[in-house]
Design a protein around this motif. Structure first.
Motif: not given
Length: 313
Positions: A124-138, A221-232
């Motif tokens: 589920m974390a990977y799903d959110r990672y792809v959705a937020i960090c790579n939305p065009l290819h989601y 943790l790795g997924s959410y670190t990347k997600i937070v950096s993208i969101i900010l």
């Protein structure tokens, strides 16, 4: 850890059953506890069942995120049902005996469902990672086939390993006391009853905890670190709030579940307090599965809308 010499075979007691003490130290509260845990079980079945139902029925909830949420809700029902019905029966009848085979079966299913939950949370974390960090290819990355493979892998990956672990534990010689000071057949309370050296078994348990708990946790943790950096980096406060809202529920569940599991299974066996273990086990086997649907629904507008549509029919 047990390092005493293995007793002679003629001194071993052949144990064909155990006694789950559960809450035997509180006999005046057993009917109260029975009613309380029965209410909890009904809430878990109804709330997780409702989440599963609406994610299957509502057209607005057909994205991969809700596909995983539906499977996660079904998994929670299975996980709780591995331990809670037996605990309720013991509280209601005060007959706390459980056969060796039934105890091994309960432990095996509890481990399999618990391990699957760790893997599911990582998926589920990977799903959110792809959705937020790579939305065009989601849509391409998280297509239906990939979702099915991720779910099937989460369910089946640990089965052979955890069956083997259960077999190894229950192949140990048991002697003396047959009382398990717990409300279900958990690993360390069973190991305390074993005769001889359990060092190899404990090392195998810690290796599997690292594989099934720490590795998924670090990936999350790795997924959410990347997600937070993208969101900010998002330009508007509205878009940042929307992105955070899709992740916050999952992050709360991750912290609650992994926190309690890590405290239980990564402590040295010599530091395990039986009373503390029971309280922590109640937390991750009953309370978290009960609160998960509330966490996901109260913080998700799509789920709330689907619930309203279901109730208004």
């Amino acid at each position: 850890m047990h390092h005493q010499e293995k007793p002679r075979e003629d001194n071993l007691t052949e144990l064909m059953e155990f006694v789950l003490l559960g809450f035997a130290d509180m006999p005046h509260l057993h009917w109260f506890l029975f009613g309380l845990f029965l209410i909890f079980y009904i809430i878990i079945l109804m709330s997780n069942g409702t989440i599963f139902l609406i994610t299957k029925m509502d057209p607005a909830l057909q994205s991969p995120m809700y596909f995983f949420l539906a499977n996660f809700s079904f998994l929670e029902i299975c996980y709780v049902s591995a331990t809670l019905p037996k605990m309720l029966m013991n509280l209601g009848t005060q007959r706390r005996r459980i056969s060796l085979v039934a105890c091994a079966t309960q432990m095996c299913f509890a481990l399999m469902f618990g391990g699957t939950e760790c893997l599911f949370l990582a998926v589920m974390a990977y799903d959110r990672y792809v959705a937020i960090c790579n939305p065009l290819h989601y849509p391409l990355v998280m297509n239906y086939r990939v979702c099915i493979q991720l779910v099937a892998g989460s369910w089946t990956f640990g089965i052979p390993v955890l069956i083997e672990l259960t077999y190894q534990i229950f192949s140990l010689p048991f002697c003396g006391s047959k009382q398990i000071n717990h409300f279900f057949c958990d690993i360390f309370p069973i190991l305390r009853l074993a005769c001889g050296d359990t060092f190899v078994n404990e090392m195998l348990i810690y290796i599997l905890v690292v594989l099934f708990v720490m590795v998924p946790f670090l990936l999350i943790l790795g997924s959410y670190t990347k997600i937070v950096s993208i969101i900010l980096k998002l330009p508007s406060a509205t878009s940042r709030a929307k992105a955070f809202s899709t992740c916050s529920s999952h992050l709360m569940v991750v912290v609650l579940f992994f926190g309690s599991v890590i405290v239980t299974y990564l402590r040295p066996n010599t530091r395990h307090s039986e009373g503390t273990d029971k309280v922590i086990s109640l937390f991750y086997t009953i309370l978290i599965p009960m609160f998960n649907p509330m966490i996901y629904s109260l913080r998700n507008k799509d789920v709330i809308m689907a619930l309203r549509k279901l109730l208004c029919r």
